[in-house]
Design an enzyme around this catalytic site. Structure first.
Site, PDB file in Angstrom:
ATOM      1  N   ASP A  28       0.847  -1.199   0.000  1.00 10.19           N
ATOM      2  CA  ASP A  28       0.000   0.000   0.000  1.00 10.19           C
ATOM      3  C   ASP A  28       0.878   1.243   0.000  1.00 10.19           C
ATOM      4  OD1 ASP A  28      -1.896   1.967   0.375  1.00 10.19           O
ATOM      5  OD2 ASP A  28      -2.193   1.512   2.507  1.00 10.19           O
ATOM      6  N   ASN A  30      -0.301   4.482  -0.696  1.00 14.73           N
ATOM      7  CA  ASN A  30      -0.957   5.766  -0.391  1.00 14.73           C
ATOM      8  C   ASN A  30      -1.833   5.717   0.860  1.00 14.73           C
ATOM      9  OD1 ASN A  30      -3.089   4.317  -1.339  1.00 14.73           O
ATOM     10  ND2 ASN A  30      -3.759   5.805  -2.881  1.00 14.73           N
ATOM     11  N   ASP A  32      -4.115   3.806   2.470  1.00 16.80           N
ATOM     12  CA  ASP A  32      -5.553   3.571   2.682  1.00 16.80           C
ATOM     13  C   ASP A  32      -5.834   2.092   2.972  1.00 16.80           C
ATOM     14  OD1 ASP A  32      -5.106   2.434   0.247  1.00 16.80           O
ATOM     15  OD2 ASP A  32      -6.680   3.524  -0.831  1.00 16.80           O
ATOM     16  N   ASP A  36      -1.529  -1.026  -4.056  1.00 18.97           N
ATOM     17  CA  ASP A  36      -1.739  -0.187  -5.235  1.00 18.97           C
ATOM     18  C   ASP A  36      -0.466  -0.085  -6.071  1.00 18.97           C
ATOM     19  OD1 ASP A  36      -0.040   1.760  -3.941  1.00 18.97           O
ATOM     20  OD2 ASP A  36      -1.765   2.208  -2.654  1.00 18.97           O
ATOM     21  N   ASP A 105      -3.679  -9.052 -17.380  1.00 19.78           N
ATOM     22  CA  ASP A 105      -4.719 -10.068 -17.360  1.00 19.78           C
ATOM     23  C   ASP A 105      -5.808  -9.647 -18.346  1.00 19.78           C
ATOM     24  OD1 ASP A 105      -6.351 -12.265 -16.269  1.00 19.78           O
ATOM     25  OD2 ASP A 105      -5.090 -12.011 -14.487  1.00 19.78           O
ATOM     26  N   GLU A 256      -5.217 -19.308 -19.527  1.00 21.07           N
ATOM     27  CA  GLU A 256      -5.603 -20.094 -18.359  1.00 21.07           C
ATOM     28  C   GLU A 256      -6.652 -21.098 -18.805  1.00 21.07           C
ATOM     29  OE1 GLU A 256      -7.675 -19.819 -13.970  1.00 21.07           O
ATOM     30  OE2 GLU A 256      -8.514 -18.876 -15.739  1.00 21.07           O
ATOM     31  N   HIS A 328      -3.222 -16.677  -7.252  1.00 20.19           N
ATOM     32  CA  HIS A 328      -4.276 -16.051  -6.442  1.00 20.19           C
ATOM     33  C   HIS A 328      -5.496 -16.954  -6.278  1.00 20.19           C
ATOM     34  CE1 HIS A 328      -5.287 -15.654 -10.573  1.00 20.19           C
ATOM     35  NE2 HIS A 328      -6.514 -15.299 -10.250  1.00 20.19           N
ATOM     36  N   ASP A 329      -5.538 -18.100  -6.966  1.00 14.59           N
ATOM     37  CA  ASP A 329      -6.707 -18.985  -6.908  1.00 14.59           C
ATOM     38  C   ASP A 329      -6.494 -20.212  -6.031  1.00 14.59           C
ATOM     39  OD1 ASP A 329      -8.309 -17.478  -8.581  1.00 14.59           O
ATOM     40  OD2 ASP A 329      -7.558 -18.459 -10.396  1.00 14.59           O
TER      41      ASP A 329
HETATM   42  C1  GLC Z   1      -9.977 -17.350 -13.291  1.00 16.93           C
HETATM   43  C2  GLC Z   1      -9.293 -16.429 -12.325  1.00 16.93           C
HETATM   44  C3  GLC Z   1     -10.082 -16.375 -11.070  1.00 16.93           C
HETATM   45  C4  GLC Z   1     -11.441 -15.841 -11.394  1.00 16.93           C
HETATM   46  C5  GLC Z   1     -12.135 -16.664 -12.493  1.00 16.93           C
HETATM   47  C6  GLC Z   1     -13.304 -15.932 -13.061  1.00 16.93           C
HETATM   48  O1  GLC Z   1      -9.979 -18.666 -12.858  1.00 16.93           O
HETATM   49  O2  GLC Z   1      -7.967 -16.785 -12.127  1.00 16.93           O
HETATM   50  O3  GLC Z   1      -9.473 -15.597 -10.076  1.00 16.93           O
HETATM   51  O4  GLC Z   1     -12.237 -15.829 -10.246  1.00 16.93           O
HETATM   52  O5  GLC Z   1     -11.271 -16.908 -13.555  1.00 16.93           O
HETATM   53  O6  GLC Z   1     -12.873 -14.799 -13.750  1.00 16.93           O
HETATM   54 CA    CA Z   2      -3.499   2.174  -1.355  1.00 16.19          CA
END
Ligand code: GLC
Ligand code: CA
Length: 564
Positions: A28, A30, A32, A36, A105, A256, A328-329
């Protein structure tokens, strides 16, 4: 106008190491409590210090955050929570100055229901240009969404149902409409003109659905329906159109492919229908679960080895692999495939197991310091839509404690806690209260502490990246697995000409003997990497012992040797 580049101009990705940033929880800048692009800017030198040569950003676009950025309301701007276009350009330029590429992405299976296209489409009407931007029906079929029950939602304004394969606030675009495909191409051009180097393309194998949207059949709902929207009849046709735009710029494309099989992935990666340079598969992420992490089963190394080898052998010289253990999944890999008790040993062992496979390694923020899963007290503390649905929809006969335990094992939120930079309040992620819980282990597991540990996980990642970067064999060499039925040890060889690297990783929690397979004992070899530096010395040349090796818990090593 960009100049057309020969195909191999984008081959930088083969020698690259990617660092993946989920900005909201990275840093972070800034004050909050939300990560970012100001925070990212300040950390670019750190990313560079890992040896990373490219960054993949999870969605940075304006989003109502029903699925944290994967529900996009404007494809050509920056989410004000993360900064603005000027700040993005600063980050992009600085990354380029540091020799790092930037990949964005691309999420075009669906938009947010707050995207202007959807707002217009809801109105319907014969001469409405947005009428057929989404998939509308008078009567829904039997499909389930992956995130929120029924895949169809009734819209009062339009008086019809719309399809959403994910959350209700993520209506699926109608890719069969050529106007929608033009929009996608414009989005690609917009970011490519700004200078980005490629795209990671979200659920790209879902964008063409089977004609007529037939009902699915089968025992487990989503799986029985998936063949109706996975690898659809026009998928390669549509992706060819997108590929042509990316070709003009030499932009890399990484698809993906949830639930993609290696055979179907090859259609995206090679031959006439090639549209992607790499695919993210989920095969090797089911070594401790069935289909999704929520359907947990005990971790089995054999399952992991089988999946990794399947892709290594099939892609071989035909196509290029992407290598990852976290993103992240998925929950944190030490908590899944390693051991929190043997934190350092298992974190470094896992790094060894995947970084030297053939393909391009991706490191997810926090993985390089061994971040682990968070255990929150109540389902209300979790924020991920899929965790909430799983908790409220499945295993309802079980106790609260048992369902919560399933969430601890499976939630995507474990990958989304704030990055642990140091031992100050809020783990140095922010100087105000962060948007989400910090893992209470941050005083011990953090970047600053790891910088002080020469044998820690962070410096081990750096060593792995360096070793790979200077070896043609580790990048381009062939792959061969040994002792595939061994339930405790993963062993493989990378070979190019006369040079071989042997990777040996024990996943046992105790000391075990390991007999080298035929043809190894008696060979002269050099140890080039160990995660037990007090026990073994790198650089030492010796004879591979006939009586085998004694491996410590999660001991990993890389050995170099000559082949005849
Ligand atoms: C992909 C992304 C995931 C998202 C899903 C729907 O699997 O990696 O984070 O929730 O698609 O967009
Ligand atoms: Ca921030």
């Amino acid at each position: 106008m960009a100049v057309k580049l020969a195909d191999d101009k984008r081959e930088w990705y083969k020698t690259a190491v990617f660092y993946q940033i989920w900005v909201r929880s990275f840093a972070d800048g800034n004050h909050d409590g939300i990560g970012d692009l100001y925070g990212v800017y300040d950390k670019l030198d750190y990313i560079k210090s890992l040896g990373a040569t490219a960054i993949w950003f999870n969605p940075l676009y304006p989003s109502p955050n029903a699925d944290y950025g994967y529900d996009i309301s404007d494809y050509c701007d920056i989410n004000p929570e993360f900064g603005d276009m000027d700040q993005f350009k600063k980050v992009l330029n600085r990354a380029h100055e540091l020799g790092m590429k930037v990949v964005m992405d691309l999420v075009v299976n669906h938009t947010s229901d707050e995207h202007p296209w959807f707002k217009e489409s809801r109105k319907g009407g014969d001469d409405n240009p947005y009428r057929d931007y989404y998939i509308w029906r008078d009567k829904p079929n039997n499909w389930d969404s992956l995130f929120e029950g029924d895949a169809w939602e009734y819209d009062d304004v339009r008086g019809q149902y719309y399809l959403h394969l994910f959350a209700k606030k993520q209506p699926d675009l109608n890719m069969d409409n050529p106007k929608v495909r033009e929009e996608v191409k414009n989005i690609l051009r917009f970011w490519l003109d700004l200078g980005v180097d490629g795209f990671r393309e979200d659920v790209i194998n879902f964008i063409s659905k089977k004609e007529g949207l037939p009902n699915g059949i089968g025992f487990i709902p989503v799986i029985g329906q998936m063949h109706n929207y996975k690898d659809g009849p026009h998928i390669h046709e549509y992706l060819k159109e997108f590929r042509e735009v990316c070709d003009e710029y030499g932009a890399v494309q990484i698809g993906e492919g949830p639930m993609t099989t290696v055979d179907s992935a090859l259609n995206y990666l090679s031959g006439r229908t090639k549209s992607m340079d790499m695919m993210f598969s989920f095969d090797h992420m089911t070594a401790d679960c069935l289909f999704t992490e929520y359907m947990h089963r005990p971790f089995k190394l054999i399952r992991l080895k089988k999946a990794l080898s399947r892709w290594q052998y099939k892609l071989a010289d035909r196509a290029w692999n992407s290598l990852y253990l976290e993103n992240h999944d998925h929950p944190r890999v030490i908590s899944r495939y390693g051991s929190e008790k043997f934190h350092r040993a298992s974190g470094t062992c896992l790094a060894t197991a995947y970084m030297f496979l053939k393909g391009t390694p991706f490191i997810y923020q926090g993985q390089e310091i061994g971040m682990t899963n968070i255990r929150l007290k109540s389902i209300d503390d979790y924020v991920d839509v899929s965790s909430k649905t799983n908790y409220n929809k499945y295993h309802l006969k079980e106790s609260v404690a048992s369902r919560l335990h399933r969430i601890h094992l499976s939630s995507r939120d474990s990958a989304r806690t704030p990055m642990q930079w140091d031992s100050r309040d809020n783990a140095g992620f922010s100087d105000v209260k962060p948007w989400f819980f910090v893992n209470p282990n941050y005083k011990d597991i953090n970047v600053a502490a790891e910088e002080e540990r020469p044998d820690g996980i962070l410096n081990y990642y750096r060593t792995c990246v360096k070793l790979r970067a200077k070896s043609k064999t580790l990048i381009h060499g062939s792959y061969k697995e040994y002792d595939p039925e061994n339930p405790l040890v993963y062993m493989y060889e990378r070979n190019l000409g006369k040079e071989s690297y042997i990777i040996i990783c024990s996943f046992a929690k105790e000391n075990i003997p390991f007999m080298l397979p035929k043809g190894f004992a008696g060979h002269t070899a050099k140890l080039v990497l160990t995660n037990y530096p007090r026990k073994r010395k790198t650089g030492e040349i010796g004879i591979l012992p006939k009586k085998g090796l004694r491996l410590s818990p999660y001991e990993a090593m890389v050995i170099k040797m000559k082949r005849k």
